[in-house]
Design an enzyme around this catalytic site. Structure first.
Site, mmCIF file in Angstrom:
data_model
loop_
_atom_site.group_PDB
_atom_site.id
_atom_site.type_symbol
_atom_site.label_atom_id
_atom_site.label_comp_id
_atom_site.label_asym_id
_atom_site.label_seq_id
_atom_site.Cartn_x
_atom_site.Cartn_y
_atom_site.Cartn_z
ATOM 1 N N ASN A 277 0.795 -1.143 0.185
ATOM 2 C CA ASN A 277 -0.010 -0.036 -0.054
ATOM 3 C C ASN A 277 1.013 1.041 -0.094
ATOM 4 O O ASN A 277 1.458 1.531 0.920
ATOM 5 C CB ASN A 277 -0.726 -0.031 1.336
ATOM 6 N N LYS B 95 0.106 4.305 -0.144
ATOM 7 C CA LYS B 95 -0.414 5.618 0.434
ATOM 8 C C LYS B 95 -0.248 6.726 -0.568
ATOM 9 O O LYS B 95 -0.322 6.513 -1.644
ATOM 10 C CB LYS B 95 -0.091 5.803 1.762
ATOM 11 N N HIS C 62 -9.375 1.071 5.174
ATOM 12 C CA HIS C 62 -7.908 1.211 5.887
ATOM 13 C C HIS C 62 -8.236 2.290 7.181
ATOM 14 O O HIS C 62 -8.973 2.907 7.165
ATOM 15 C CB HIS C 62 -7.025 1.649 5.030
ATOM 16 N N GLU D 127 -6.366 4.486 8.143
ATOM 17 C CA GLU D 127 -6.182 5.947 7.922
ATOM 18 C C GLU D 127 -7.580 6.467 7.490
ATOM 19 O O GLU D 127 -7.693 7.760 7.826
ATOM 20 C CB GLU D 127 -5.098 5.938 6.821
ATOM 21 N N GLU E 145 -4.758 -5.129 10.712
ATOM 22 C CA GLU E 145 -3.821 -4.102 10.792
ATOM 23 C C GLU E 145 -4.049 -3.488 12.184
ATOM 24 O O GLU E 145 -4.885 -2.442 12.152
ATOM 25 C CB GLU E 145 -3.839 -3.200 9.776
ATOM 26 N N GLY F 126 2.917 2.181 10.601
ATOM 27 C CA GLY F 126 3.783 3.105 10.250
ATOM 28 C C GLY F 126 4.551 3.560 11.834
ATOM 29 O O GLY F 126 5.276 4.339 11.916
ATOM 30 N N SER G 158 3.836 -2.323 9.975
ATOM 31 C CA SER G 158 5.386 -2.126 10.187
ATOM 32 C C SER G 158 5.983 -3.460 9.900
ATOM 33 O O SER G 158 6.955 -4.037 10.345
ATOM 34 C CB SER G 158 5.769 -2.084 11.686
HETATM 35 P P1 PGA Z 1 3.132 0.179 7.478
HETATM 36 O O1 PGA Z 1 1.736 0.616 6.998
HETATM 37 O O2 PGA Z 1 3.748 -1.012 6.896
HETATM 38 O O3 PGA Z 1 3.807 1.575 7.016
HETATM 39 O O4 PGA Z 1 3.026 0.124 9.002
HETATM 40 C C1 PGA Z 1 0.810 -0.446 6.801
HETATM 41 C C2 PGA Z 1 -0.585 -0.173 6.301
HETATM 42 O O5 PGA Z 1 -0.913 0.772 6.701
HETATM 43 O O6 PGA Z 1 -1.289 -0.901 5.410
#
Ligand code: PGA
Length: 254
Positions: free
Chosen positions: A11, A13, A98, A100, A170, A176, A216
């Site tokens: 992803n 983003k 997601h 976010e 997740e 992140g 992560s």
């Molecule tokens: P990350 O993001 O690997 O940077 O923690 C995962 C995601 O949001 O799908």
């Protein structure tokens, strides 16, 4: 354990313009493990999607998806993108729900459910993201929160629809942040998700639904996470931006 081949999803983003997308695939495609029994999926930003689709061409082992869709097929929704448009552009998957989107853009579980249906109607496979916050985990409510997020989507979903979903667990506190769930924590939640699917949809769909872990994921923890029980793949954010790093994660699955 689901009987699916591992899914390694990236992803991006709000990263990588069209030129960066082309450069990424130019580096990635020759490096992909030949004949590897895995599915690679990449979710570029919408403005880079056409460049990504062009770069990937007809490779059957690399699927592209969009990061978000609106639940209507068309209309006066300035700034939004619809599932049929994504499908017409070559998307096979759509990320839905997601954290976010839920946390930063106020997406509700009801909207997530509508988006899953819109994706299915357009022939896209929804990759539904679920996960608890740190506060919810510390309160001992993680499994309950995830079950509620799943129920909002699976309530009223036809078996044909349910059979086409993928799920990503997740934990919000691991996204992140560099903090990863222990493989045993991931396995525990994945088992709970599988149980939910068994109860709602029966053993066949539960066994065939890929349940990915995200948060992560990096080359140095991917193998342990991918070997955890009931983990069928990974959804990678930051570490999917670099082709070499992403390939290393894909190698951990093969
Ligand atoms: P990350 O993001 O690997 O940077 O923690 C995962 C995601 O949001 O799908």
């Amino acid at each position: 354990m689901a009987m699916t081949r591992p899914v390694i999803a990236g992803n991006w983003k709000m990263h990588h313009d069209a030129a960066a997308a082309r450069a990424f695939f130019a580096e990635l495609l020759p490096e992909l493990p030949a004949g590897a029994d895995l599915t690679l999926a990449v979710f570029p930003p919408a403005l880079s999607f056409a460049a990504a689709a062009d770069a990937v061409g007809a490779r059957p082992d690399v699927l592209l998806g969009v990061q978000n869709i609106h639940w209507e097929a068309s209309g006066a929704f300035t700034g939004e993108l619809s599932a049929p448009m994504a499908a017409a552009a070559g998307a096979r998957l759509a990320l839905v729900g997601h954290s976010e989107r839920r946390q930063l853009f106020g997406e509700t579980s009801r909207q997530t459910a509508l988006k899953v249906r819109a994706a299915l109607d357009a022939g896209l496979a929804p990759l539904l993201c679920v996960g608890e916050t740190l506060e919810q985990r510390e309160a001992g409510a993680a499994e309950q929160v995830v079950r509620e997020q799943l129920a909002a989507v699976y309530d009223g979903l036809s078996p044909e629809g349910a059979a086409r979903l993928l799920i990503a667990y997740e934990p919000v506190w691991a996204i992140g942040t560099g903090r990863t769930a222990e493989p045993s924590d991931a396995a525990g939640m994945h088992r709970s998700i599988r149980r939910f699917l068994e109860q709602r949809c029966g053993g066949e769909i539960a066994g065939a639904t890929p349940v990915l872990y995200g948060g992560s994921v990096k080359p140095d923890n991917a193998r342990d996470l991918l070997s955890a029980g009931d983990v069928d793949g990974v959804l990678v954010g930051g570490a999917s931006l670099n082709a070499a790093t992403f390939v290393e994660i894909a190698r951990a699955a093969s």
